[in-house]
Design a protein around this motif. Structure first.
Motif, PDB file in Angstrom:
ATOM      1  N   CYS A 156     -22.916 -11.749  -3.107  1.00  0.00           N
ATOM      2  CA  CYS A 156     -24.171 -11.005  -2.969  1.00  0.00           C
ATOM      3  C   CYS A 156     -25.032 -11.641  -1.883  1.00  0.00           C
ATOM      4  N   ALA A 157     -26.181 -11.027  -1.609  1.00  0.00           N
ATOM      5  CA  ALA A 157     -27.092 -11.558  -0.582  1.00  0.00           C
ATOM      6  C   ALA A 157     -28.273 -12.265  -1.254  1.00  0.00           C
ATOM      7  N   GLY A 158     -28.035 -12.784  -2.448  1.00  0.00           N
ATOM      8  CA  GLY A 158     -29.085 -13.448  -3.208  1.00  0.00           C
ATOM      9  C   GLY A 158     -29.704 -12.476  -4.182  1.00  0.00           C
ATOM     10  N   ALA A 159     -30.914 -12.777  -4.596  1.00  0.00           N
ATOM     11  CA  ALA A 159     -31.618 -11.866  -5.497  1.00  0.00           C
ATOM     12  C   ALA A 159     -32.959 -11.562  -4.869  1.00  0.00           C
ATOM     13  N   LYS A 160     -33.427 -10.327  -5.077  1.00  0.00           N
ATOM     14  CA  LYS A 160     -34.726  -9.943  -4.524  1.00  0.00           C
ATOM     15  C   LYS A 160     -35.820 -10.757  -5.179  1.00  0.00           C
ATOM     16  N   ALA A 161     -36.873 -11.011  -4.411  1.00  0.00           N
ATOM     17  CA  ALA A 161     -38.003 -11.770  -4.942  1.00  0.00           C
ATOM     18  C   ALA A 161     -38.822 -10.960  -5.947  1.00  0.00           C
ATOM     19  N   ILE A 162     -38.331  -9.757  -6.356  1.00  0.00           N
ATOM     20  CA  ILE A 162     -38.940  -9.076  -7.516  1.00  0.00           C
ATOM     21  C   ILE A 162     -38.692  -9.940  -8.749  1.00  0.00           C
ATOM     22  N   LEU A 163     -37.696 -10.843  -8.626  1.00  0.00           N
ATOM     23  CA  LEU A 163     -37.354 -11.731  -9.733  1.00  0.00           C
ATOM     24  C   LEU A 163     -38.048 -13.074  -9.566  1.00  0.00           C
ATOM     25  N   ASP A 164     -38.019 -13.857 -10.641  1.00  0.00           N
ATOM     26  CA  ASP A 164     -38.473 -15.239 -10.575  1.00  0.00           C
ATOM     27  C   ASP A 164     -37.242 -16.056 -10.151  1.00  0.00           C
ATOM     28  N   LEU A 165     -37.168 -16.380  -8.873  1.00  0.00           N
ATOM     29  CA  LEU A 165     -35.948 -17.006  -8.348  1.00  0.00           C
ATOM     30  C   LEU A 165     -35.707 -18.414  -8.891  1.00  0.00           C
ATOM     31  N   PRO A 166     -36.725 -19.274  -8.990  1.00  0.00           N
ATOM     32  CA  PRO A 166     -36.461 -20.598  -9.583  1.00  0.00           C
ATOM     33  C   PRO A 166     -35.940 -20.497 -11.016  1.00  0.00           C
ATOM     34  N   LYS A 167     -36.512 -19.601 -11.828  1.00  0.00           N
ATOM     35  CA  LYS A 167     -36.045 -19.473 -13.213  1.00  0.00           C
ATOM     36  C   LYS A 167     -34.634 -18.880 -13.255  1.00  0.00           C
TER      37      LYS A 167
END
Ligand code: PSU
Ligand code: MN
Length: 305
Positions: A156-167
Motif C-alpha cells: 500500500c501507499a501508507g494510510a491516509k492521515a484521516i487516521l491516527d497514524l502513530p496509534k
C-alpha cells in the motif's frame, strides 16, 4: 478451502497450479473508493500494470454466493457501475454470501479471499487503521486485525492521515505485523511521501522484501506483512493543505454522527470533493505504482521457491 464458497477464475487457477506469480486486488476501491468511469479505467490499468511486470492479476469480490478470485472485464465493469454494492469486511462476508448479494471486499475481506486461494501478495491503495478520536469511538479498522491473522503481504501507499497514524503503528507493533518501507525509512501517508514517523525496517528491492516474507513463512508466524510504498514524487500532494481538509472532514463526520462502516467512505468522499480532480489523479497513480512493486514482489517470491 471450501470449494462451494470460492470461485477461482480459470486463468488464476492455472497460474496458482503452475507456480506463476499471482497478485490479488481489492474491489472496495472500485465500488466505494473512486467515481465512475475512473474506477473502471483504473481497475483495468492496474491489472495491466501487474501483467506488464510478470504476474497474473486477481481482483476479488463477492457475487452470486461466491467469493470470486479474479474478475472478468465485464464483472469489473459491473462493480464499477452498480449502485447497491455492499462494503464487505470480515464480519460481513457470511451475510453477503448467504444472501447472494454483490459485495466489494475491503483490505480485510480481500486478504481472507487471497489466503483461501493461496495468493501471497495483494496490492491496494491505502489501508484502514485506528481512527482519530478512537478514545471515544473505539473505531479500529478490521484491516489491522486481519493483517495480524491472514498470511498475505499487502502493498500500500501508507494510510491516509484521516487516521491516527502513530496509534495505527502502535497497534501493528502490538499485534506483531512487520511493517516494511519500500525504498523509504519513513511511513508514507498516502497522498504524501512523509508522515514524520520513522520505520525501523526498510528494503531497497523486491528481492530483499521477498527474503523477509519467505523467512516469516519458514517461522510459521501467523499474519501478514505490510509494505509501505510511497506515492511517486511527481504526484505527491501538499501535506499542510491536506491536513486542513482532513481536520474539516473529521469534524464534519462528528457533527453528522457518521460512524461504523460509513465513516471511512464519508471521509474519503469529503476529501475527494474538496480537492476536486487532483487527489483522484494522485490516487490512481499511487495504486499503479503499488501494482508494479506488488508484481515484482510476487515474481521474486516465485523465484525463491
Ligand atoms: N483507505 C483509503 N482508501 C480506501 C479504503 C481505505 O485510503 O479505499 C478502503 C479499503 O477497502 C479499506 C477500507 O480496507 O476502506 C477500510 O474501511 P474501514 O475503515 O471501515 O475498515
Ligand atoms: Mn471502522
Amino acid at each position: 478451502m471450501n470449494l462451494k464458497l470460492i470461485e477461482v477464475k480459470a486463468e488464476v487457477a492455472q497460474a496458482l497450479k503452475n507456480g506463476v506469480p499471482v497478485v490479488a486486488l481489492e474491489s472496495t476501491i472500485i465500488s466505494h473508493g473512486m467515481p465512475y468511469p475512473q474506477n473502471e479505467e483504473t481497475a483495468l490499468n492496474v491489472e495491466k500494470e501487474i501483467r506488464l511486470n510478470g504476474a497474473i492479476p486477481a481482483t476479488i469480490a463477492v457475487m452470486n454466493g461466491k467469493i470470486k478470485i479474479g474478475l472478468t472485464a465485464e464483472e469489473l465493469s459491473l462493480f464499477a457501475q452498480a449502485k447497491d454494492v455492499m462494503k464487505l469486511s470480515r464480519r460481513d462476508l457470511p451475510q453477503a454470501l448467504a444472501e447472494k448479494r454483490m459485495g466489494a471486499t475491503t483490505v480485510a475481506a480481500t486478504m481472507i479471499g487471497a489466503a483461501m486461494a493461496g495468493i501471497e501478495v495483494f496490492v491496494t491503495g491505502g489501508i484502514g487503521g485506528v481512527h482519530r478520536g478512537v478514545e471515544e469511538t473505539w473505531d479500529v479498522s478490521a484491516d489491522l486485525i486481519e493483517l495480524a491473522t491472514s498470511p498475505v503481504t499487502v502493498v500500500c501507499a501508507g494510510a491516509k492521515a484521516i487516521l491516527d497514524l502513530p496509534k495505527t503503528m502502535e497497534y501493528l507493533e502490538t499485534f506483531g505485523v512487520p511493517v516494511v518501507g519500500y525504498k523509504t525509512t519513513e511511513l508514507p501517508a498516502f497522498y504524501t511521501r512523509t508522515s514524520g514517523i520513522e520505520l525501523g525496517n526498510s528494503v531497497n528491492s523486491a528481492e530483499e522484501l521477498a527474503r523477509q516474507i519467505a523467512t516469516k513463512r519458514q517461522l510459521e508466524l501467523e499474519g501478514g506483512v505490510l509494505v509501505m510504498n510511497p506515492i511517486p514524487e511527481a504526484f505527491s500532494m501538499d501535506a499542510n493543505a491536506m491536513e486542513l481538509i482532513i481536520e474539516e472532514a473529521v469534524n464534519s463526520a462528528k457533527e453528522q454522527s457518521v460512524s461504523g462502516k460509513n465513516l471511512t467512505p464519508f471521509l474519503l468522499n469529503f476529501i475527494k470533493e474538496k480537492t476536486t480532480g487532483e487527489s483522484l489523479v494522485s490516487n490512481i497513480e499511487l495504486v499503479k505504482n503499488n501494482a508494479k512493486v506488488g508484481a515484482q514482489l510476487a515474481v521474486a517470491l516465485a523465484e525463491l521457491r
